[in-house]
Design a protein around this motif. Structure first.
Motif, PDB file in Angstrom:
ATOM      1  N   GLN A  10       0.838  -1.181   0.000  1.00  0.00           N
ATOM      2  CA  GLN A  10       0.000   0.000   0.000  1.00  0.00           C
ATOM      3  C   GLN A  10       0.880   1.240   0.000  1.00  0.00           C
ATOM      4  OE1 GLN A  10      -3.265   0.139  -0.224  1.00  0.00           O
ATOM      5  NE2 GLN A  10      -3.488   2.351   0.074  1.00  0.00           N
ATOM      6  N   VAL A  11       0.718   2.065  -1.015  1.00  0.00           N
ATOM      7  CA  VAL A  11       1.507   3.293  -1.096  1.00  0.00           C
ATOM      8  C   VAL A  11       0.926   4.325  -0.138  1.00  0.00           C
ATOM      9  CG1 VAL A  11       2.255   5.169  -2.581  1.00  0.00           C
ATOM     10  CG2 VAL A  11       2.115   2.833  -3.492  1.00  0.00           C
ATOM     11  N   GLN A  12       1.807   5.002   0.536  1.00  0.00           N
ATOM     12  CA  GLN A  12       1.372   6.060   1.434  1.00  0.00           C
ATOM     13  C   GLN A  12       2.438   7.129   1.494  1.00  0.00           C
ATOM     14  OE1 GLN A  12       0.860   5.158   5.729  1.00  0.00           O
ATOM     15  NE2 GLN A  12      -1.205   5.968   5.477  1.00  0.00           N
ATOM     16  N   PHE A  13       2.012   8.357   1.372  1.00  0.00           N
ATOM     17  CA  PHE A  13       2.951   9.457   1.474  1.00  0.00           C
ATOM     18  C   PHE A  13       3.377   9.652   2.929  1.00  0.00           C
ATOM     19  CE2 PHE A  13       3.489  11.762  -2.489  1.00  0.00           C
ATOM     20  CZ  PHE A  13       2.555  11.141  -3.301  1.00  0.00           C
ATOM     21  N   VAL A  14       4.571  10.206   3.089  1.00  0.00           N
ATOM     22  CA  VAL A  14       5.081  10.562   4.404  1.00  0.00           C
ATOM     23  C   VAL A  14       5.400  12.047   4.388  1.00  0.00           C
ATOM     24  CG1 VAL A  14       6.864  10.190   6.128  1.00  0.00           C
ATOM     25  CG2 VAL A  14       6.018   8.252   4.779  1.00  0.00           C
ATOM     26  N   GLU A  15       4.677  12.782   5.204  1.00  0.00           N
ATOM     27  CA  GLU A  15       4.895  14.214   5.305  1.00  0.00           C
ATOM     28  C   GLU A  15       5.725  14.511   6.554  1.00  0.00           C
ATOM     29  OE1 GLU A  15       0.679  13.382   3.779  1.00  0.00           O
ATOM     30  OE2 GLU A  15       1.925  12.741   5.447  1.00  0.00           O
TER      31      GLU A  15
END
Length: 127
Positions: A1-6
């Motif tokens: 699962q792709v997930q951005f990291v801010e």
């Protein structure tokens, strides 16, 4: 699962600056427009800015025009949001996401076109 990291959020005073960063481990940002959004409790997530892939053209919400800039370093697979002259109304959780439907930003920014939302980074502007 792709997930951005801010990252990069912090507690700052009015008039201060912050730079937020956005990466997506294991996912190339190439060919996608990338958007920054923000949300405060009890309100809908709102679009802040977008940067296109091909020519790095940008879009900004009226509330941040002239104060925020967005950039991308495709070699580092990272998108940045430089926020200057912050005010208390900028307090929110900031998120980035990819527009899987297009490589150029639309105006207005359509939140439903964006995917791979991260957990966000908290920005608090207070004296």
């Amino acid at each position: 699962q792709v997930q951005f990291v801010e990252s990069g959020g912090a507690l700052v005073q009015p008039g201060d600056s912050l730079r937020l960063s956005c990466v997506a481990p294991g996912f190339s940002l190439d060919h996608y427009a990338i958007g920054w959004f923000r949300q405060v409790p009890g309100k809908e997530r709102e679009a802040v800015s977008c940067i296109s892939y091909s020519d790095s053209s940008t879009i900004f919400a009226d509330s941040v025009k002239g104060r925020f800039t967005i950039s991308r370093d495709n070699a580092k697979n990272t998108v940045y949001l430089q926020m200057n002259n912050l005010n208390p109304e900028d307090t929110a959780v900031y998120y980035c996401a990819a527009n899987l439907m297009r490589s150029r930003c639309s105006d207005p920014i359509r939140k439903y076109e964006y995917s791979y939302w991260g957990q966000g980074t908290q920005v608090t502007v207070s004296s």
